[in-house]
Enzyme design. Sequence first.
Site, PDB file in Angstrom:
ATOM      1  CB  THR A   1      65.590 -12.712  32.066  1.00 50.95           C
ATOM      2  OG1 THR A   1      65.714 -11.563  32.927  1.00 50.95           O
ATOM      3  CG2 THR A   1      66.835 -13.572  32.224  1.00 50.95           C
TER       4      THR A   1
ATOM      5  CE  LYS B   1      60.464  -3.445  27.412  1.00 52.79           C
ATOM      6  NZ  LYS B   1      61.105  -4.201  26.377  1.00 52.79           N
TER       7      LYS B   1
ATOM      8  CE  LYS C   1      60.106  -0.959  24.061  1.00 48.56           C
ATOM      9  NZ  LYS C   1      59.477  -1.409  22.827  1.00 48.56           N
TER      10      LYS C   1
ATOM     11  N   GLY D   1      53.607 -13.464  15.109  1.00 47.22           N
ATOM     12  CA  GLY D   1      54.572 -13.540  16.216  1.00 47.22           C
ATOM     13  C   GLY D   1      55.066 -12.183  16.683  1.00 47.22           C
TER      14      GLY D   1
ATOM     15  N   GLY E   1      62.433  -6.993  17.486  1.00 51.36           N
ATOM     16  CA  GLY E   1      62.948  -8.168  16.784  1.00 51.36           C
ATOM     17  C   GLY E   1      64.215  -8.633  17.460  1.00 51.36           C
TER      18      GLY E   1
ATOM     19  CD  GLU F   1      71.311   2.938  22.891  1.00 49.19           C
ATOM     20  OE1 GLU F   1      70.124   3.313  22.962  1.00 49.19           O
ATOM     21  OE2 GLU F   1      72.271   3.720  22.977  1.00 49.19           O
TER      22      GLU F   1
END
Length: 367
Positions: free
Chosen positions: A123, A146, A250, A232, A349, A174
């Site tokens: 999610t 994240k 990140k 997209g 992706g 990861e």
Amino acid sequence: MPADPRRHVSFKPFPLSLPERKRIVPVFVVGKGNVGRAFLRQVAAARPALAARDVDLRVVGIAGRSSFLFLRAGIPDAVLRAAADGTARIEDHPRAEPHGGLADLAAALAARAMDGQTIVDVTAEDDADQHAAWLRAGWNVVTANKKPLTAPIDRYDAIMAERSRPWSPAYRFEATAGAGLPIFSTLRDMAATGDRIISVNGAVSGTLGFIFSACEDGARFADAVAEAKRLGYTEPDPRDDLAGTDVARKALIVARLMGSRLDLGDVAVESLVPDRVREDLDRRFLDAAARGRTLRYLASVSADGVRVGVEEVGRESPFGGLKGPENMFVIRTARYDAAPLVIRGPGAGAEVTAAGVFADLLRIFDT
Ligand SMILES: NC(=O)c1ccc[n+]([C@@H]2O[C@H](COP(=O)([O-])OP(=O)(O)OC[C@H]3O[C@@H](n4cnc5c(N)ncnc54)[C@H](OP(=O)(O)O)[C@@H]3O)[C@@H](O)[C@H]2O)c1
């Protein structure tokens, strides 16, 4: 002449567990969006390879934001495939049940807990407290999300405290940066073997990589953003990418793994949202090109702090050579000082992200 027996040796994949004891791996998948569906598809497709390794990976549950399906014996592959390709909805399954949010879902799960179960979080919820609770309940957690790892430091600490208890379940993340690229496992191995990480610099946004690469090829910034949205690559509202928050998250996960105690608000972020910034960027691209250089949106993590924003780089430099949505991480350590370690590849992706999640899950049982 008798056949040479050496020519008939067949190699079986190395089993994860004792051959006579098939290992049951129960998995509950929270989230069934792009990454969740790709994960379900990959699990169904990997069935023969898993069986050859004596692994019985059972997707016992799948949850969306308001309902879930739990089948203790494992949801059949045909249902996983149908959910993955959109021909059937989990919420329409006759045994689907409603839930009132993640805490309610956790309570429902606790009532049906299975030994060694793993929660896969795909999610984008701010559910750090759930991660801590799931670990406390003894469940492994694998996340592509994240937000829990970039929650305020006390909530992050609560997760890590659960994770570092003796015999604690596994916590793996990861896929939260670089999708399936081996970033955190590499950093962890370096630290575990006594290396000292000096800095990590990265082009870590596939979306911004695409936009900046298009600008380098002559597109106007606003047009490149529109094209990325059409293909997209962006979040539904491209400002979520342009604000730099995703890159900052990140970078913060990397920094915290390196021991930083910073919060998201401490990351210096150059936002590309204001209109004037876009016009300014068109000019900066032209200026850089005149010097034989180009621009990239980069993250930088070191003892000096965490920073994300636009940087001018040589066209022939590693970052300048990136094309489209590719990611690159440049890791400098005491051992990799003269020549840093470079990890490069598709960093966004659903397929590669799901593969990162899947590999994390298998690694829990590989040890
Ligand atoms: N896509 C990528 O390339 C990529 C790369 C790296 C990391 N990620 C991360 O992977 C995660 C998933 O990305 P995505 O693209 O798959 O997102 P998505 O398509 O928006 O899917 C999100 C899913 O989460 C479910 N959900 C939301 N709230 C929930 C709740 N309270 N309880 C249970 N389920 C809930 C939604 O349920 P419904 O189906 O009921 O709406 C939906 O299925 C995100 O954290 C993203 O940042 C994505």
